[in-house]
Design an enzyme around this catalytic site. Structure first.
Site, mmCIF file in Angstrom:
data_model
loop_
_atom_site.group_PDB
_atom_site.id
_atom_site.type_symbol
_atom_site.label_atom_id
_atom_site.label_comp_id
_atom_site.label_asym_id
_atom_site.label_seq_id
_atom_site.Cartn_x
_atom_site.Cartn_y
_atom_site.Cartn_z
ATOM 1 N N HIS A 102 -0.174 -10.490 -4.647
ATOM 2 C CA HIS A 102 0.217 -10.290 -5.479
ATOM 3 C C HIS A 102 0.494 -10.987 -6.058
ATOM 4 O O HIS A 102 1.005 -12.166 -5.943
ATOM 5 C CB HIS A 102 1.870 -9.473 -4.851
ATOM 6 C CG HIS A 102 2.150 -10.430 -3.526
ATOM 7 N ND1 HIS A 102 1.902 -10.361 -2.695
ATOM 8 C CD2 HIS A 102 3.899 -11.004 -3.893
ATOM 9 C CE1 HIS A 102 2.543 -10.820 -2.070
ATOM 10 N NE2 HIS A 102 4.028 -11.505 -2.815
ATOM 11 N N CYS B 268 0.758 -1.740 0.074
ATOM 12 C CA CYS B 268 -0.287 0.061 -0.041
ATOM 13 C C CYS B 268 1.031 1.232 -0.255
ATOM 14 O O CYS B 268 0.249 2.042 -0.937
ATOM 15 C CB CYS B 268 -1.034 -0.454 1.428
ATOM 16 S SG CYS B 268 -1.928 -1.311 0.676
#
Ligand code: AMP
Length: 117
Positions: free
Chosen positions: A95, A5
């Site tokens: 991811h 983030c």
């Protein structure tokens, strides 16, 4: 805020490959192949186990575009997402690893593959 983030927010630098409103691709800091790129959704999703089908539908052409941009769409590559503790996930933000640029081995996936069989 999680490390990925912070990369999305620009608080931690990254070597970007491709970006759109929803997704970001950047080079892995500790590459395990000649080409090792991570693709993440910009919104925080913990792992594949939590992802919604709309995000998965949208991330597919993005990953394909990244592979083309990296020049490995024809030669091939490996797409991996680690999920949770046994999956070896260290960063708890979804991811996909894109690994390529060499003929990859497929061994030693488990420390002891016969254990628990
Ligand atoms: P995983 O073990 O599947 O959670 O993978 C996490 C990956 O993130 C590893 O391959 C790390 O090398 C990579 N990584 C961690 N921090 C960074 C960073 N700041 N920039 C790029 N890659 C990172």
């Amino acid at each position: 805020m999680c490390i990925f983030c912070k990369i999305v927010e620009g608080e931690i630098p990254s070597n970007k490959v491709l970006e759109n409103d929803e997704f970001l691709a950047f080079h892995d800091i500790n590459p395990k192949a000649p080409i090792h790129v991570l693709v993440i959704p910009k919104k925080h999703i913990q792992s594949f186990q939590e992802v919604d089908s709309n995000t998965m539908a949208n991330i597919t052409p993005f990953i394909q575009e990244v592979a083309t941009k990296l020049g490995i769409d024809k030669s091939g590559y490996r797409l991996i997402t680690n999920i949770g503790y046994d999956g070896g996930q260290e960063v708890l933000h979804l991811h996909f690893h894109i690994l390529g640029g060499a003929r990859l081995k497929w061994e030693h996936v488990a420390e002891d593959p016969k254990k628990n069989i």
